[in-house]
Design a protein around this motif. Sequence first.
Motif, PDB file in Angstrom:
ATOM      1  N   ASN A 100       0.829  -1.203   0.000  1.00 42.32           N
ATOM      2  CA  ASN A 100       0.000   0.000   0.000  1.00 42.32           C
ATOM      3  C   ASN A 100       0.865   1.254   0.000  1.00 42.32           C
ATOM      4  O   ASN A 100       2.005   1.235   0.485  1.00 42.32           O
ATOM      5  N   ASP A 102       0.579   5.350   1.110  1.00 40.09           N
ATOM      6  CA  ASP A 102      -0.201   6.368   1.823  1.00 40.09           C
ATOM      7  C   ASP A 102       0.772   7.467   2.243  1.00 40.09           C
ATOM      8  O   ASP A 102       1.406   7.388   3.288  1.00 40.09           O
ATOM      9  N   GLU A 104       1.434  11.655   2.705  1.00 40.18           N
ATOM     10  CA  GLU A 104       0.799  12.966   2.863  1.00 40.18           C
ATOM     11  C   GLU A 104       1.450  14.055   2.016  1.00 40.18           C
ATOM     12  O   GLU A 104       0.843  15.109   1.804  1.00 40.18           O
ATOM     13  N   THR A 118      -1.102  14.766  -1.580  1.00 33.19           N
ATOM     14  CA  THR A 118      -1.206  13.401  -1.080  1.00 33.19           C
ATOM     15  C   THR A 118      -1.071  12.384  -2.218  1.00 33.19           C
ATOM     16  O   THR A 118      -1.317  12.694  -3.391  1.00 33.19           O
ATOM     17  N   THR A 120      -2.171   8.182  -2.531  1.00 37.55           N
ATOM     18  CA  THR A 120      -2.715   6.988  -1.878  1.00 37.55           C
ATOM     19  C   THR A 120      -3.042   5.939  -2.918  1.00 37.55           C
ATOM     20  O   THR A 120      -3.347   6.247  -4.072  1.00 37.55           O
ATOM     21  N   ASP A 163      -5.462  13.690  -3.856  1.00 35.72           N
ATOM     22  CA  ASP A 163      -6.758  13.287  -3.308  1.00 35.72           C
ATOM     23  C   ASP A 163      -7.890  13.565  -4.300  1.00 35.72           C
ATOM     24  O   ASP A 163      -9.007  13.953  -3.920  1.00 35.72           O
TER      25      ASP A 163
END
Length: 244
Positions: A100, A102, A104, A118, A120, A163
Motif C-alpha cells: 500500500n 499512503d 501525505e 497526497t 494513496t 486526493d
Amino acid sequence: MMMRHVTGAVSIAAMCLVAPQAFGSDVLQTIDYGPTMMAPTMYASVFAGFTAPTTISGQYFGSSTIELDAGWGFAGGVAVGTNITSNLRGEFELSFTHRNIDDEDFIPQWECAPGDCTATGSLSTIYMLGNVWWDLDMGGGFSPYVGGGVGAAWVMPSVTIYDDPDYMWDVAGLAPAAQLGLGVRYDFSDNMKVDLGYRAKAVLGANFSDSTDPCGYPGGSGACAADDIMYVEHVLQAGLTFEF
C-alpha cells in the motif's frame, strides 16, 4: 639343437602370459580417470513472505523529485532450477510483491500545504529473474547461500494523487530489475529443503502515467507522468525446495 629352440620359444610365450598378470593390475591402479560425472539435480521452489516499508523515487514534470512512502506488503513466488556444480545453482524465478501507498506529501520540494500533495493507493510488481546462487555446505544439513539475479519487472501502480480521482497513475509497464539475496537451506528430507532468506529486489527506470486523461496531451488535464521510477523492496521470505 631343435629341442633347445623349442624350449626357448615356450619360455618366451610363458613370460608374455605371466607378465601382464603380474604387473597389469599395478599399472591400471595408477590411472586417474578424473571425477565421476553426475547427472544435474533439478528442483522447484515455492516461497512467501513480507516486504518492509520503502521509498519510491522518480522525476515529476521532468525536474521535481517525488518520494512516495510505501508501507508494509507481502510477497510470493516460484522458481525452477538446477545444480550447475556441487555448490552452484542456476534458476528462473517468477515472483510478485504488493504494498500500500499512503503519503501525505509525495513532492517534499514543493512545500505543499497539508493535504494538497497526497498520494494513496497501491503498487504491485511481478518479477521475472534469472538467478545464480552459491551454496556452502556447513554439515548437519545446513547450507548458507548468497547470490543474485537480473531480469525484468512488470510494474502495476494504482495511485491517486492530490486526493482527486481524476489524477491517477494506473498504467502498467515493463522495467529492468535485479536482486541480491542470502539465506540458509536445511535438508528436511532426502529431496526436500526448508529455505529462509532475504532478498533486495530493485526496479530501475519504471514510469507511472495516467491512462484516461494524462496531462501534456491536447485537452489532457489528468496526472502528469512520473519518469525514472526506482525502488528497492526488502523481502523476508520462507519456502520449500523439492528436488527431482
